[in-house]
Design an enzyme around this catalytic site. Structure first.
Site, PDB file in Angstrom:
ATOM      1  N   LEU A  65       0.836  -1.205   0.000  1.00 17.51           N
ATOM      2  CA  LEU A  65       0.000   0.000   0.000  1.00 17.51           C
ATOM      3  C   LEU A  65       0.872   1.257   0.000  1.00 17.51           C
ATOM      4  CD1 LEU A  65      -2.472  -1.456   2.627  1.00 17.51           C
ATOM      5  CD2 LEU A  65      -3.010  -0.961   0.226  1.00 17.51           C
ATOM      6  N   PRO A  66       0.273   2.417  -0.358  1.00 13.97           N
ATOM      7  CA  PRO A  66       1.121   3.606  -0.516  1.00 13.97           C
ATOM      8  C   PRO A  66       1.841   4.070   0.761  1.00 13.97           C
ATOM      9  CG  PRO A  66      -0.992   3.918  -1.621  1.00 13.97           C
ATOM     10  CD  PRO A  66      -1.101   2.634  -0.851  1.00 13.97           C
ATOM     11  N   THR A  99       6.279   0.695   1.979  1.00 15.25           N
ATOM     12  CA  THR A  99       7.314   1.497   2.653  1.00 15.25           C
ATOM     13  C   THR A  99       6.594   2.508   3.541  1.00 15.25           C
ATOM     14  OG1 THR A  99       8.768   1.298   0.745  1.00 15.25           O
ATOM     15  CG2 THR A  99       9.282   3.039   2.331  1.00 15.25           C
ATOM     16  N   LYS A 174      15.052   0.271   4.811  1.00 15.73           N
ATOM     17  CA  LYS A 174      14.483   0.767   3.548  1.00 15.73           C
ATOM     18  C   LYS A 174      14.658   2.287   3.399  1.00 15.73           C
ATOM     19  CE  LYS A 174      11.927   1.132  -0.126  1.00 15.73           C
ATOM     20  NZ  LYS A 174      12.457   0.833  -1.437  1.00 15.73           N
ATOM     21  N   LYS A 249       7.788  11.028  -0.203  1.00 11.50           N
ATOM     22  CA  LYS A 249       7.289  10.440   1.059  1.00 11.50           C
ATOM     23  C   LYS A 249       8.420   9.719   1.794  1.00 11.50           C
ATOM     24  CE  LYS A 249       6.077   6.332   1.015  1.00 11.50           C
ATOM     25  NZ  LYS A 249       5.633   4.944   0.865  1.00 11.50           N
TER      26      LYS A 249
HETATM   27  P1  NAD Z   1       0.818   2.405  -6.402  1.00 13.18           P
HETATM   28  O1  NAD Z   1       0.222   3.727  -6.089  1.00 13.18           O
HETATM   29  O2  NAD Z   1       1.081   2.032  -7.825  1.00 13.18           O
HETATM   30  O3  NAD Z   1      -0.102   1.215  -5.768  1.00 13.18           O
HETATM   31  C1  NAD Z   1      -0.762   1.304  -4.550  1.00 13.18           C
HETATM   32  C2  NAD Z   1      -2.061   0.503  -4.694  1.00 13.18           C
HETATM   33  O4  NAD Z   1      -2.699   0.454  -3.410  1.00 13.18           O
HETATM   34  C3  NAD Z   1      -3.055   1.174  -5.668  1.00 13.18           C
HETATM   35  O5  NAD Z   1      -3.441   0.219  -6.645  1.00 13.18           O
HETATM   36  C4  NAD Z   1      -4.228   1.578  -4.760  1.00 13.18           C
HETATM   37  O6  NAD Z   1      -5.490   1.488  -5.409  1.00 13.18           O
HETATM   38  C5  NAD Z   1      -4.098   0.562  -3.649  1.00 13.18           C
HETATM   39  N1  NAD Z   1      -4.758   0.962  -2.398  1.00 13.18           N
HETATM   40  C6  NAD Z   1      -4.647   2.127  -1.721  1.00 13.18           C
HETATM   41  N2  NAD Z   1      -5.395   2.085  -0.593  1.00 13.18           N
HETATM   42  C7  NAD Z   1      -5.976   0.863  -0.556  1.00 13.18           C
HETATM   43  C8  NAD Z   1      -6.862   0.205   0.349  1.00 13.18           C
HETATM   44  N3  NAD Z   1      -7.297   0.815   1.447  1.00 13.18           N
HETATM   45  N4  NAD Z   1      -7.257  -1.048   0.061  1.00 13.18           N
HETATM   46  C9  NAD Z   1      -6.813  -1.688  -1.059  1.00 13.18           C
HETATM   47  N5  NAD Z   1      -5.987  -1.122  -1.957  1.00 13.18           N
HETATM   48  C10 NAD Z   1      -5.569   0.145  -1.711  1.00 13.18           C
HETATM   49  O7  NAD Z   1       2.167   2.316  -5.543  1.00 13.18           O
HETATM   50  P2  NAD Z   1       3.401   1.317  -5.771  1.00 13.18           P
HETATM   51  O8  NAD Z   1       4.387   1.982  -6.672  1.00 13.18           O
HETATM   52  O9  NAD Z   1       2.908  -0.042  -6.066  1.00 13.18           O
HETATM   53  O10 NAD Z   1       4.037   1.366  -4.294  1.00 13.18           O
HETATM   54  C11 NAD Z   1       3.447   0.669  -3.200  1.00 13.18           C
HETATM   55  C12 NAD Z   1       4.404   0.746  -2.014  1.00 13.18           C
HETATM   56  O11 NAD Z   1       5.665   0.191  -2.413  1.00 13.18           O
HETATM   57  C13 NAD Z   1       4.690   2.168  -1.543  1.00 13.18           C
HETATM   58  O12 NAD Z   1       4.797   2.177  -0.141  1.00 13.18           O
HETATM   59  C14 NAD Z   1       6.033   2.481  -2.194  1.00 13.18           C
HETATM   60  O13 NAD Z   1       6.763   3.460  -1.451  1.00 13.18           O
HETATM   61  C15 NAD Z   1       6.702   1.127  -2.192  1.00 13.18           C
HETATM   62  N6  NAD Z   1       7.711   0.898  -3.232  1.00 13.18           N
HETATM   63  C16 NAD Z   1       7.486   1.272  -4.524  1.00 13.18           C
HETATM   64  C17 NAD Z   1       8.479   1.008  -5.478  1.00 13.18           C
HETATM   65  C18 NAD Z   1       8.296   1.400  -6.930  1.00 13.18           C
HETATM   66  O14 NAD Z   1       9.294   1.337  -7.703  1.00 13.18           O
HETATM   67  N7  NAD Z   1       7.091   1.766  -7.370  1.00 13.18           N
HETATM   68  C19 NAD Z   1       9.673   0.384  -5.120  1.00 13.18           C
HETATM   69  C20 NAD Z   1       9.839  -0.012  -3.801  1.00 13.18           C
HETATM   70  C21 NAD Z   1       8.851   0.245  -2.865  1.00 13.18           C
END
Ligand code: NAD
Length: 298
Positions: A65-66, A99, A174, A249
Site C-alpha cells: 500500500l502507498p 514502505t 528501507k 514520502k
Molecule cells: P501504487 O500507487 O502504484 O499502488 C498502490 C495501490 O494500493 C493502488 O493500486 C491503490 O489502489 C491501492 N490501495 C490504496 N489504498 C488501498 C486500500 N485501502 N485497500 C486496497 N488497496 C488500496 O504504488 P506502488 O508503486 O505499487 O508502491 C506501493 C508501495 O511500495 C509504496 O509504499 C512504495 O513506497 C513502495 N515501493 C514502490 C516502489 C516502486 O518502484 N514503485 C519500489 C519499492 C517500494
C-alpha cells in the site's frame, strides 16, 4: 501451496501477486481499483470484492500500500470502519511490504499480536522491473520464527531476503536505502547534464562512468537521461516506475528518522527539498528519474 491474500495491486503489488500465482499459490486479491484487480485475475488470481473477503482462510496476508495511514487503516480500521484485525485468523502471518514509518509498523504488529496474528514489515527494493522479474530485495523486521516462515513466500517474489532485526527494522533499512538512492539519482542527473552541456553524448558518458568510479545503480540500470537505455521510465516520458511523490514520502520518513536519532543527513535533506520542489512543480506522478529535467537547459 499456501492460501495468500494480497491487498494493494499497484505498480509493485500487481506483479508481485502475479509471481505468487505463478509459483502455484492460491492468491486472493483486493484493491480499491477494479482495473488493478482485473489485471491479476487475468493471470490466475482469485478476485475478492472487499479486503475482508480476501483474508478468508488466508495463512499469509501480503499488503503493498502507498503509506502508513493506508496500512493502519486496512489492518486496524479507520473512520469508524473495522480493520482486518477483526477478520484475520489466529496464527496467520501478515507481511506488509509497503514502505511506511517504522512506528506504524510497530503499532500494527503489537495490536495484531494481541489477537494472535503474526506480523513482519518487509519493504522492498528493486523497482517495478524487480517486481516483474521476481528479483526484489526484501528487508524484514520481525522475529526469527516469522522470518523463517515468510521466507519461502518472499522467495517467490525476490532474490535477496534480509533479516534486518525486530519489528520496524526493515523499514529503517528501507529509508536508509532510499535516501541513498535519491542522492545517487540527483548526482547522476547533474553529472550527465554537465557532460551534455559540454558536448558529450550521454550514452558515451554513461558507458564511461558506469565502468569508472562513478558507477551506481541509477546510472547502470535506471539511467535518467532519455534514450540512453531502453525499457526504463526516462525513455517512456517518465511513465510507470517509482513516483516522485512516493520518493518524496520516503525522504520525509528518512528525515523524521534522522530527527528522532539526532543523525546528520545533509545530502538526504537536500535531495528531499529537490524532490519536494519537483513534486510541487506538477511532477508528482512521474517516475523519480524525472528529477533529471531539473538540470536540463530549456
Ligand atoms: P501504487 O500507487 O502504484 O499502488 C498502490 C495501490 O494500493 C493502488 O493500486 C491503490 O489502489 C491501492 N490501495 C490504496 N489504498 C488501498 C486500500 N485501502 N485497500 C486496497 N488497496 C488500496 O504504488 P506502488 O508503486 O505499487 O508502491 C506501493 C508501495 O511500495 C509504496 O509504499 C512504495 O513506497 C513502495 N515501493 C514502490 C516502489 C516502486 O518502484 N514503485 C519500489 C519499492 C517500494
Amino acid at each position: 501451496m499456501a492460501t495468500i491474500a494480497f491487498i494493494g495491486l499497484g505498480n509493485m503489488g500487481g506483479p508481485m501477486a502475479i509471481n505468487l500465482v505463478k509459483a502455484g499459490h492460491d492468491v486472493c486479491v483486493f484493491d480499491l481499483s477494479p482495473e488493478a484487480v482485473a489485471s491479476v485475475v487475468e493471470q490466475g488470481g482469485r478476485k475478492a470484492d472487499t479486503a475482508m473477503a480476501s483474508v478468508n482462510n488466508a495463512e499469509f496476508i501480503v499488503s503493498m500500500l502507498p503509506a502508513g495511514k493506508h496500512v493502519e487503516g486496512v489492518y486496524l480500521g479507520a473512520d469508524g470502519s473495522a480493520g482486518l484485525i477483526e477478520h484475520i485468523g489466529e496464527g496467520s502471518l501478515v507481511i506488509d511490504s509497503s514502505t511506511i514509518d517504522a512506528a506504524t509498523s510497530q503499532k500494527v504488529a503489537s495490536q495484531l499480536a494481541v489477537k494472535g496474528i503474526e506480523f513482519i514489515d518487509a519493504p522492498v527494493s528493486g523497482g517495478v522491473g524487480g517486481a516483474k522479474a521476481g528479483t526484489l530485495s526484501f528487508m524484514v523486521g520481525g522475529s526469527d520464527n516469522c522470518f523463517e516462515r515468510a521466507k519461502p513466500i518472499l522467495e517467490c517474489m525476490g532474490k535477496n531476503i534480509f533479516h534486518a532485526g525486530d519489528h520496524g527494522a526493515g523499514q529503517i533499512a528501507k529509508v536508509c536505502n532510499n535516501m541513498l538512492l535519491s542522492v545517487l539519482m540527483v548526482g547522476t542527473s547533474e553529472a550527465l547534464q554537465l557532460g551534455v552541456d559540454n558536448g558529450l553524448d550521454p550514452k558515451v558518458l554513461s558507458d564511461i562512468m558506469s565502468k569508472s568510479s562513478g558507477s551506481n545503480w541509477t546510472l547502470d540500470v535506471y539511467n535518467p537521461c532519455p534514450n540512453v537505455m531502453e525499457n526504463v521510465p526516462s525513455s517512456n516520458n517518465y511513465e510507470g516506475g517509482f513516483m516522485v511523490d512516493l520518493m518524496a514520502k520516503d525522504l520525509g520518513l528518512a528525515m523524521d528518522t534522522a530527527v528522532t536519532s539526532r543523525s546528520s543527513t545533509p545530502m538526504g535533506a537536500l535531495a528531499r527539498s529537490l524532490y519536494a520542489m519537483h513534486s510541487t512543480a506538477g511532477n508528482g506522478a512521474k517516475d523519480f528519474s524525472s528529477i533529471y529535467n531539473l538540470f536540463k537547459k530549456s
